[in-house]
Write a protein that holds these residues in place. Sequence first.
Motif, PDB file in Angstrom:
ATOM      1  N   ASP C 129       0.794  -1.233   0.000  1.00 32.84           N
ATOM      2  CA  ASP C 129       0.000   0.000   0.000  1.00 32.84           C
ATOM      3  C   ASP C 129       0.826   1.282   0.000  1.00 32.84           C
ATOM      4  O   ASP C 129       0.335   2.339   0.381  1.00 32.84           O
ATOM      5  N   VAL C 130       2.089   1.185  -0.390  1.00 29.64           N
ATOM      6  CA  VAL C 130       2.889   2.406  -0.480  1.00 29.64           C
ATOM      7  C   VAL C 130       2.569   3.112  -1.810  1.00 29.64           C
ATOM      8  O   VAL C 130       2.547   4.327  -1.885  1.00 29.64           O
ATOM      9  N   VAL C 131       2.329   2.341  -2.838  1.00 26.25           N
ATOM     10  CA  VAL C 131       1.736   2.902  -4.058  1.00 26.25           C
ATOM     11  C   VAL C 131       0.439   2.150  -4.287  1.00 26.25           C
ATOM     12  O   VAL C 131       0.268   1.006  -3.853  1.00 26.25           O
ATOM     13  N   THR C 132      -0.484   2.805  -4.948  1.00 25.69           N
ATOM     14  CA  THR C 132      -1.807   2.196  -5.103  1.00 25.69           C
ATOM     15  C   THR C 132      -2.196   2.034  -6.567  1.00 25.69           C
ATOM     16  O   THR C 132      -3.165   1.360  -6.874  1.00 25.69           O
ATOM     17  N   ASP C 133      -1.379   2.615  -7.450  1.00 21.76           N
ATOM     18  CA  ASP C 133      -1.698   2.601  -8.870  1.00 21.76           C
ATOM     19  C   ASP C 133      -1.012   1.419  -9.562  1.00 21.76           C
ATOM     20  O   ASP C 133       0.211   1.313  -9.536  1.00 21.76           O
ATOM     21  N   GLU C 134      -1.777   0.538 -10.187  1.00 18.84           N
ATOM     22  CA  GLU C 134      -1.192  -0.604 -10.886  1.00 18.84           C
ATOM     23  C   GLU C 134      -0.313  -0.184 -12.048  1.00 18.84           C
ATOM     24  O   GLU C 134       0.494  -0.950 -12.539  1.00 18.84           O
ATOM     25  N   GLU C 135      -0.513   1.022 -12.525  1.00 14.25           N
ATOM     26  CA  GLU C 135       0.301   1.513 -13.638  1.00 14.25           C
ATOM     27  C   GLU C 135       1.560   2.216 -13.167  1.00 14.25           C
ATOM     28  O   GLU C 135       2.385   2.627 -13.977  1.00 14.25           O
ATOM     29  N   PHE C 136       1.716   2.311 -11.844  1.00 14.10           N
ATOM     30  CA  PHE C 136       2.917   2.969 -11.316  1.00 14.10           C
ATOM     31  C   PHE C 136       4.174   2.288 -11.857  1.00 14.10           C
ATOM     32  O   PHE C 136       4.305   1.062 -11.836  1.00 14.10           O
ATOM     33  N   LYS C 137       5.070   3.131 -12.344  1.00 12.48           N
ATOM     34  CA  LYS C 137       6.330   2.613 -12.874  1.00 12.48           C
ATOM     35  C   LYS C 137       7.483   3.112 -11.998  1.00 12.48           C
ATOM     36  O   LYS C 137       7.688   4.319 -11.841  1.00 12.48           O
ATOM     37  N   LEU C 138       8.230   2.140 -11.461  1.00 12.32           N
ATOM     38  CA  LEU C 138       9.405   2.486 -10.653  1.00 12.32           C
ATOM     39  C   LEU C 138      10.623   2.514 -11.563  1.00 12.32           C
ATOM     40  O   LEU C 138      10.787   1.637 -12.418  1.00 12.32           O
ATOM     41  N   SER C 139      11.458   3.519 -11.381  1.00 10.52           N
ATOM     42  CA  SER C 139      12.640   3.640 -12.246  1.00 10.52           C
ATOM     43  C   SER C 139      13.808   4.188 -11.434  1.00 10.52           C
ATOM     44  O   SER C 139      13.637   4.649 -10.296  1.00 10.52           O
ATOM     45  N   LYS C 140      14.970   4.161 -12.030  1.00 11.76           N
ATOM     46  CA  LYS C 140      16.140   4.745 -11.390  1.00 11.76           C
ATOM     47  C   LYS C 140      15.852   6.196 -11.020  1.00 11.76           C
ATOM     48  O   LYS C 140      16.294   6.680  -9.974  1.00 11.76           O
ATOM     49  N   GLU C 141      15.069   6.863 -11.869  1.00 13.04           N
ATOM     50  CA  GLU C 141      14.859   8.293 -11.691  1.00 13.04           C
ATOM     51  C   GLU C 141      13.965   8.628 -10.496  1.00 13.04           C
ATOM     52  O   GLU C 141      14.249   9.544  -9.729  1.00 13.04           O
ATOM     53  N   ASN C 142      12.851   7.897 -10.349  1.00 17.52           N
ATOM     54  CA  ASN C 142      11.915   8.256  -9.263  1.00 17.52           C
ATOM     55  C   ASN C 142      12.145   7.476  -7.966  1.00 17.52           C
ATOM     56  O   ASN C 142      11.428   7.656  -6.981  1.00 17.52           O
ATOM     57  N   PHE C 143      13.144   6.596  -7.974  1.00 20.36           N
ATOM     58  CA  PHE C 143      13.344   5.641  -6.879  1.00 20.36           C
ATOM     59  C   PHE C 143      13.521   6.313  -5.510  1.00 20.36           C
ATOM     60  O   PHE C 143      12.837   5.974  -4.535  1.00 20.36           O
ATOM     61  N   THR C 144      14.443   7.271  -5.450  1.00 18.83           N
ATOM     62  CA  THR C 144      14.763   7.840  -4.126  1.00 18.83           C
ATOM     63  C   THR C 144      13.679   8.778  -3.619  1.00 18.83           C
ATOM     64  O   THR C 144      13.718   9.207  -2.467  1.00 18.83           O
ATOM     65  N   GLY C 145      12.711   9.056  -4.447  1.00 17.98           N
ATOM     66  CA  GLY C 145      11.592   9.872  -3.990  1.00 17.98           C
ATOM     67  C   GLY C 145      10.611   9.085  -3.125  1.00 17.98           C
ATOM     68  O   GLY C 145       9.746   9.680  -2.467  1.00 17.98           O
ATOM     69  N   ILE C 146      10.758   7.774  -3.113  1.00 19.64           N
ATOM     70  CA  ILE C 146       9.803   6.948  -2.367  1.00 19.64           C
ATOM     71  C   ILE C 146      10.374   6.562  -1.009  1.00 19.64           C
ATOM     72  O   ILE C 146      11.502   6.080  -0.913  1.00 19.64           O
ATOM     73  N   HIS C 147       9.565   6.795   0.022  1.00 23.63           N
ATOM     74  CA  HIS C 147      10.013   6.448   1.371  1.00 23.63           C
ATOM     75  C   HIS C 147       9.083   5.430   1.990  1.00 23.63           C
ATOM     76  O   HIS C 147       7.877   5.453   1.762  1.00 23.63           O
ATOM     77  N   LEU C 148       9.658   4.525   2.754  1.00 20.25           N
ATOM     78  CA  LEU C 148       8.840   3.514   3.422  1.00 20.25           C
ATOM     79  C   LEU C 148       8.332   4.086   4.746  1.00 20.25           C
ATOM     80  O   LEU C 148       9.003   4.915   5.376  1.00 20.25           O
ATOM     81  N   PRO C 149       7.153   3.627   5.171  1.00 23.73           N
ATOM     82  CA  PRO C 149       6.481   4.254   6.318  1.00 23.73           C
ATOM     83  C   PRO C 149       7.272   4.232   7.627  1.00 23.73           C
ATOM     84  O   PRO C 149       7.154   5.151   8.432  1.00 23.73           O
ATOM     85  N   ASN C 150       8.046   3.180   7.842  1.00 23.84           N
ATOM     86  CA  ASN C 150       8.652   3.030   9.175  1.00 23.84           C
ATOM     87  C   ASN C 150      10.045   3.644   9.296  1.00 23.84           C
ATOM     88  O   ASN C 150      10.705   3.500  10.328  1.00 23.84           O
ATOM     89  N   GLU C 151      10.501   4.360   8.286  1.00 21.88           N
ATOM     90  CA  GLU C 151      11.885   4.848   8.269  1.00 21.88           C
ATOM     91  C   GLU C 151      12.273   5.603   9.535  1.00 21.88           C
ATOM     92  O   GLU C 151      13.362   5.422  10.076  1.00 21.88           O
TER      93      GLU C 151
END
Lengths: 401, 401, 207, 207
Positions: C129-151
């Motif tokens: 449930d960190v992303v909810t869109d099935e079309e979400f594309k993870l890439s080298k470019e957007n990777f570090t923008g995502i944070h996990l909840p428990n950090e």
Amino acid sequence: AAAGAGLVSRSALAGDPLITEVQDWNRYLGDSVQAAPYGKPSEFEAHVVRRDVEWLTASPESSVNFTPLHELDGIITPNGLCFERHHGGVAQINPADHRLMIHGLVDKPLVFTMEDLKRFPRENRVYFLECAANSGMEWRGAQLNGCQYTHGMIHCVVYTGVPLKYLLNEAGVKTSGKWLLAEGADASAMTRSIPMEKALDDCLVAFKMNGEALRPEQGYPVRLVVPGWEGNMWVKWLRRLEVGDQPWEQREETSKYTDLLANGKARRFTWVMDVKSVITSPSPQAPVAHGKGPLVISGVAWSGNGTVQRVDVSIDGGRNWKTARIDGPSLSKAMHRFYLDIDWDGSPLLLQSRAMDEQGFVQPTKNELRLARGDNSIYHNNGIQTWHVKADGTVENVEVA
Amino acid sequence: AAAGAGLVSRSALAGDPLITEVQDWNRYLGDSVQAAPYGKPSEFEAHVVRRDVEWLTASPESSVNFTPLHELDGIITPNGLCFERHHGGVAQINPADHRLMIHGLVDKPLVFTMEDLKRFPRENRVYFLECAANSGMEWRGAQLNGCQYTHGMIHCVVYTGVPLKYLLNEAGVKTSGKWLLAEGADASAMTRSIPMEKALDDCLVAFKMNGEALRPEQGYPVRLVVPGWEGNMWVKWLRRLEVGDQPWEQREETSKYTDLLANGKARRFTWVMDVKSVITSPSPQAPVAHGKGPLVISGVAWSGNGTVQRVDVSIDGGRNWKTARIDGPSLSKAMHRFYLDIDWDGSPLLLQSRAMDEQGFVQPTKNELRLARGDNSIYHNNGIQTWHVKADGTVENVEVA
Amino acid sequence: AGSADTAKTFGLGRPAEADEIAAWDIDVRPDGTGLPEGSGTVAEGEVLFTDNCATCHGDFGEGAGRWPVLAGGQDTLKEDRPEKTIGSYWPYLSTVYDYVRRAMPYGNARSLSDDEVYALTAYLLYLNDVVTDEEFKLSKENFTGIHLPNEANFIADDRMAEAHNANKGDPCMTNCMAEPARITMHARVLDVTPGAGDDETSGGSVD
Amino acid sequence: AGSADTAKTFGLGRPAEADEIAAWDIDVRPDGTGLPEGSGTVAEGEVLFTDNCATCHGDFGEGAGRWPVLAGGQDTLKEDRPEKTIGSYWPYLSTVYDYVRRAMPYGNARSLSDDEVYALTAYLLYLNDVVTDEEFKLSKENFTGIHLPNEANFIADDRMAEAHNANKGDPCMTNCMAEPARITMHARVLDVTPGAGDDETSGGSVD
Ligand code: HEC
Ligand code: HEC
Ligand SMILES: [Ca+2]
Ligand SMILES: [Ca+2]
Ligand SMILES: [Ca+2]
Ligand SMILES: [Ca+2]
Ligand SMILES: [Ca+2]
Ligand SMILES: [Ca+2]
Ligand SMILES: [Co+2]
Ligand SMILES: [Co+2]
């Protein structure tokens, strides 16, 4: 010949026939010096083995087995009995095919063969290796009946290896290099981040244990030795050392080997193994068979902070203590063997041991640990163990208050 | 799955394919924790074994095999590689069937079971055991090409056992008791006379070596430990201790283990093993494979008189010496490990090591020994060993003047 | 000939070639160092996960049998039996990418392409449930923008501050408890001999 | 409960019974202590030796193959290859009785009666020319009257008096020889790998 002439009368003698009659091994030749080029234990010691607990893990290739501490004495663990912990099975590697690479924030990235490593100056050191999860199954309370299972994720051997600092120096660590990533060549490609200060202090790149080549399950042909720190960091089948400016936050230092507290926070980079001890005999797998009278209480103690200064033993569940006799070499970050020789009156005992290390840290009770960390921690359980010795000599793992 | 997707391109990369290609042991699971309840060495170490020399003896049941010193490091010999010497084969004894009797000039003749012995206070000590005949084949001159054969009748392990004095005290030695006869339960019923002073000093009745039970070929279930003294006295499968007022002059202290001198006289009761050392690598079985540059010269030293104080190494056949680095624990009557790390220029070497013990005794040359004792001695050859390292790295056993 | 000296170098080993370093240097850090070029979507990841991972980890990362649970467990960390998953516990997404690439699928490590690992990582974000869109594309470019909840819940080692460590000093030797000790708990697993008796248990697991 | 103490006894073990001691106490000393009742003649010994011993030790104690030589060798102790036998080397006859009784015949120890060991010992005296009469009977009574020829040549350990031991002190470190060392002898056994190459040798033996 007059075979048996002297025996006919003998067998009629009073006393133990094992003495009065000539036994086969006293008459006929045993095995020759060609029988066992590499020797093994007596058939009568077949029960002295590493054992696993099947329900603990999903797969026996990512699992653990336990050192039979209750059968051992002294401070050295024989190689065949050192507990195993691996995450992708035991890699079988021909030393001729093994390489060790150093790269990252270094002046000269290098590749070493095993032959290269053996040309650096070597050291020999005795160190314990304890898994941070040792006694983890006991965190919520007494669960397993036997120190092999409660405390057997530890071994202590002599390592021969090259100080890691020589290898790092050979590559030339840049001043920005503050962390080291160590990686294994096995199917789990095990990785851990190690602070440079420790790497340059007492770490070894070891190729021998107890005089002979490392055993495959201990990382043959070469492993990292990280004295006093949790076993997971002692990367086996060591193939790569990368120097960096930050830790890597690998799976084994985030998902695992972090210590969840009652408030939901989790400690990370808890490296040192705290002062700890356990009585190995009597214990559930080593009950008292001989009744009252002289009884040897024996155990092991260790600390990641250095030597063990003192071990106290209680026979009444921690109310009163006697200082035990530490016997054999007392070496920094190595196992220590202790004994308390008592005259057992045959009444039930609540046996405990409590170690104190050279820095003055004292082994806490399990309740003290739970008070500090809650019930959900897994790793770094160095709490005092209680064995209940009953009048019939059987022993159970219990907790007391 | 996309198995191999990443690999196709990889195999075309520059560099060592052992690095650029994913190896099987890095991909597929290895053996599980259930595979080896009692572990053994890697298949790639199959050459590291005890070896015998068939022509030495008439019968392999009364014979010797040799510790592969050239493959070992540190000061501990792994149990599977400790040389064997027995005179009637290896007795296989169920510990439940073993008895130890003390009688003779004592107040109370006693019989102990193994369980009884394990109720006395225990000690853990590291000691070398050297056969008095070690290097005996070299007395007349260089003969065997390998330190396994020239010096391999030695091992060094940690013993766990009961001080012999406790057992003697339990029986109550009469004031007239000056000697002890120790006897084994094997088919040779091995016997040796031991002076009471030594028996009451540091002898142990040992049931464990390197943490686990004694190996059968080392006297399982129990042996005598006579620190610093010739190995033949360390009676294996120990079953009997008789206290007497005179020595017994047994076969192993008259026909054997006496030292014939040039004048026809023979020394008896030559117990202490003199200060001695040998370079284990390079050596004939461990040639230099890597050419010039950094070279680790490694060896072992020991003395029946106590600790080794110093080891000097010569690379020119004894003309000039450098003091080596002793590394690891320095324990009384135990092996010591030494190193000299040199930068080899590729020219031939005449390697020697010379040990000096805590009492100031210095290892003599072989010629000094022959001068003192003639050519017919067999035992107690502690002379300096010379290895000839040739430019191609091969090594031969030679003598020099 | 000379003796060992910590400061000097020995001239041993050979230079590592760039391709060799690249072949082994697959680690990824939270700051994105080590991320390869590439990308993958949740939808792609779902297919890959079903084919290569679900037998062990379950269709939704819930874990089959005793195999590791990868998703769920949010808000269980203070509960009696916390469930530590990527979503509930892990501090950094980089660890997911790094670990799947080096060690999964279990028994066939290093078999996934970089894009496939992006896709699987995206799918694991989705399962958690960190992303909810099935079309979400993870890439080298957007990777570090995502944070996990428990950090934020990871802290430094402060064991030294615990009461029993803070108060060093000689421990009590006599009459350390007011009353005689009484047994409060007995071992739950009575038969520890593997193969003999009942090996099933309600006990915990080892990590 | 108390700790270990060297002076105290532990009350461990049980009393050894007289028959048990007798069963194991078979050692014999030079002064005759331990000799059992009995006797045997040279002639009796010859028959026993031929039947039980000669396959290994030869009809006359000369040793078959590499098995031990038991007779002969007189006056060889100062020679190049001394032959150490009962007659040439052993100091005491008691050792013969003791050893044969405890350890021979090799492979079937403890199978001889006390009389048989007297007879064999008598025969070994005969083979070594210590007695010359085939009718000679060795017994408990006359045993200690017999002395072996080499008894007087055993001396105490005087290794400490050897030149290299007597002069302790720091050994020479530089220029300890006038000339560079030269090789005076090469190992005679070149191939030490058992099973590979030629295992035969003219070398010595181990005792
Ligand atoms: C045959 C069983 C199996 C398969 C198939 C498998 N895994 Fe795993 N997985 C495991 C095991 C076992 C572990 C724990 C390994 C260890 O002990 O280190 C694990 C661990 C993990 C972890 C870390 C879990 C944690 O909490 O630390 C992740 C993430 C993961 N797997 C992802 C995957 C992905 C993605 C795939 C498919 C590409 C996959 N796994 C396929 C068995 C499997
Ligand atoms: C199968 C071969 C064999 C037979 C048969 C045999 N022996 Fe032996 N004997 C040996 C061996 C081997 C040794 C040396 C054992 C050892 O290493 O301790 C030996 C040693 C001896 C020794 C000591 C030799 C020494 O120099 O120390 C004597 C004495 C002896 N035997 C007498 C006898 C007598 C008497 C018999 C018959 C009753 C006999 N042996 C039968 C093989 C044999
Ligand atoms: Ca990297
Ligand atoms: Ca893609
Ligand atoms: Ca079971
Ligand atoms: Ca006697
Ligand atoms: Ca008769
Ligand atoms: Ca050969
Ligand atoms: Co930790
Ligand atoms: Co001697």
